[in-house]
Design a protein around this motif. Structure first.
Motif, PDB file in Angstrom:
ATOM      1  N   ASN A  85       0.822  -1.210   0.000  1.00 49.87           N
ATOM      2  CA  ASN A  85       0.000   0.000   0.000  1.00 49.87           C
ATOM      3  C   ASN A  85       0.857   1.262   0.000  1.00 49.87           C
ATOM      4  OD1 ASN A  85      -2.405  -1.434  -0.014  1.00 49.87           O
ATOM      5  ND2 ASN A  85      -2.512  -1.558   2.214  1.00 49.87           N
ATOM      6  N   TYR A  86       2.019   1.204   0.657  1.00 50.11           N
ATOM      7  CA  TYR A  86       2.940   2.340   0.630  1.00 50.11           C
ATOM      8  C   TYR A  86       3.411   2.603  -0.804  1.00 50.11           C
ATOM      9  CZ  TYR A  86       3.418   2.195   5.766  1.00 50.11           C
ATOM     10  OH  TYR A  86       3.185   2.236   7.109  1.00 50.11           O
ATOM     11  N   ALA A  87       3.741   1.512  -1.512  1.00 49.31           N
ATOM     12  CA  ALA A  87       4.186   1.652  -2.898  1.00 49.31           C
ATOM     13  C   ALA A  87       3.086   2.285  -3.752  1.00 49.31           C
ATOM     14  CB  ALA A  87       4.573   0.290  -3.464  1.00 49.31           C
ATOM     15  N   LEU A  88       1.853   1.865  -3.512  1.00 44.67           N
ATOM     16  CA  LEU A  88       0.726   2.398  -4.279  1.00 44.67           C
ATOM     17  C   LEU A  88       0.563   3.897  -4.064  1.00 44.67           C
ATOM     18  CD1 LEU A  88      -1.702   2.004  -6.082  1.00 44.67           C
ATOM     19  CD2 LEU A  88      -3.014   1.266  -4.089  1.00 44.67           C
ATOM     20  N   ILE A  89       0.723   4.358  -2.843  1.00 47.26           N
ATOM     21  CA  ILE A  89       0.635   5.795  -2.552  1.00 47.26           C
ATOM     22  C   ILE A  89       1.705   6.551  -3.336  1.00 47.26           C
ATOM     23  CG2 ILE A  89       0.916   7.552  -0.760  1.00 47.26           C
ATOM     24  CD1 ILE A  89      -0.242   5.470   1.224  1.00 47.26           C
ATOM     25  N   GLY A  90       2.932   6.005  -3.316  1.00 49.69           N
ATOM     26  CA  GLY A  90       4.028   6.660  -4.027  1.00 49.69           C
ATOM     27  C   GLY A  90       3.781   6.749  -5.511  1.00 49.69           C
TER      28      GLY A  90
END
Length: 423
Positions: A362-367
């Protein structure tokens, strides 16, 4: 038991770390070089405008192809505990490929343009969707520790496709017919050669379990969205060039963009074979080894970027001009800007894999979401105002935003981990 021809050609009795690294490098290298080789061949044999069209169509194909990939392999090869079977990844991949075909058709319909151009773009979408399907076999072979076999299969499929395309253009003088021939060859390699090679190792039945397949897709969804958005950023500046400038500028931009892939290629060589090892280090809480490997890989990527920048400053434009058969003398600064962006993107790409190992998708998706928004807002405006320079700068800004966000997430995770351990 007597070996088949496919076993004799592609599968040795034993494998070593050296052979795994060598064939992974050769296969991945051929895949990375294919975009450049395709474009160079088409530009020389069919002219600048055809080269520009091919480059743009391939870019759209790569974007649509991310749906077929769905980042299943990233999850597949780091699934060291084998929580999911090959059958579950297989049916998930089939679903993704069907979705990709529909998305490609939808994009063509919404985009408009001539029927001939639309059909040509759709053909390149199909070719890249086949790349995504083939990734299923290569990922499963990697799970069996036979990345050497995966590398051999990948090399011969892509290299053969390049030869088929070249022969097709020379024999028929028709680029569309040549691309269709290349697609037919890829189909035969995947459904005959890849299938038989994998079955030497994977003998389980392809039992369909709806719930488990759905779980795989849900678990990979944040990774896919991240990849889809990142590939959109990769494509955004090219789409803006296609929208704003003449068709031949697509070839100019593709030519100076090509060295960016060299940095990504070298970084992939370094860290992809290490993913399963790093996943095990993280799973077994060997944090010192895990973080030391992160530092080493980042240092190598920075070093490769610096070397590429120096090489591009001294020889880049003359070599690329000869290679593509066009005058690129006006784009030296743009080449250097794009190489810097390539290094930053390679670092961000590596951080993406680290977040995957940590199961922080999910962190990657935000980025990637913030990167895509940045590209969407600035690309057209910068290309209209500064042409090729605007396209180069828009890509640099977008990947810098991504790396900054990923680094902040990594720092936050390290800080939170220390705080929890302190408690």
């Amino acid at each position: 038991m007597k070996k088949t021809i496919i076993q004799k050609i592609f599968i040795s009795d034993e494998t070593t770390t050296k052979s795994n690294f060598l064939w992974n490098t050769i296969g991945t290298g051929m895949l990375a070089a294919a975009t450049m080789l395709f474009t160079v061949i088409v530009a020389h044999l069919s002219g600048e405008k055809a080269g520009g069209l091919f480059s743009f169509a391939l870019t759209i194909g790569q974007w649509i192809g991310t749906i077929a990939y769905f980042e299943l392999r990233t999850f597949q090869v780091t699934d060291v505990a084998r929580r999911h079977s090959y059958a579950e990844y297989f049916y998930a991949k089939v679903f993704c490929c069907i979705l990709a075909v529909l998305a490609g058709g939808g994009y063509i319909m919404l985009r408009g343009g001539t029927v001939e151009k639309a059909f040509f773009i759709f053909l390149l979408c199909i070719y890249k969707i086949l790349d995504g399907y083939s990734d299923l076999y290569e990922g499963e072979l990697q799970r069996y520790g036979r990345i050497d076999v995966a590398g051999k299969l990948l090399f011969w499929r892509v290299a053969g496709g390049i030869l088929i395309l070249t022969a097709g253009i020379l024999l028929t003088q028709n680029l569309t017919v040549a691309v269709i021939a290349m697609i037919v060859y890829s189909l035969l390699m995947i459904f005959v050669v890849n299938e038989k090679a994998l079955r030497v190792f994977e003998k389980g039945k392809l039992t369909f379990r709806k719930k488990e397949v759905g779980t795989v897709l849900i678990e990979c969804l944040p990774l896919f969205l991240s990849s889809f958005l990142n590939t959109y950023v990769y494509s955004a500046s090219r789409m803006s060039v296609d929208k704003v400038l003449d068709a031949r500028y697509q070839l100019y931009y593709a030519a100076i963009f090509m060295p960016v892939m060299i940095i990504n290629l070298f970084s992939t060589f370094v860290f992809k074979p290490l993913l399963s090892v790093m996943a095990e280090d993280y799973e077994q809480k060997r944090k010192r080894q895990f973080f030391l490997m992160i530092v080493k890989v980042c240092a190598i990527i920075v070093a490769v970027t610096v070397v590429c920048e120096i090489g591009a400053y001294l020889l880049g434009i003359p070599v690329l001009s000869i290679l593509y058969g066009i005058n690129l003398g006006a784009y030296k600064i743009d080449l250097l800007i794009l190489l810097l962006a390539g290094g930053i993107n390679a670092l961000a790409f590596f951080m993406y894999y680290i977040l995957t190992i940590m199961r922080k998708q999910n962190y990657a998706l935000i980025g990637y979401g913030m990167e895509a928004v940045t590209a969407f807002v600035i690309s057209d405006w910068l290309v209209r105002k500064y042409a090729i320079r605007g396209a180069s700068v828009s890509y640099l800004i977008a990947v810098t935003v991504l790396l900054t966000i990923f680094v902040l997430f990594m720092i936050y995770n390290i800080w939170r981990g220390k705080k929890e351990n302190g408690k």
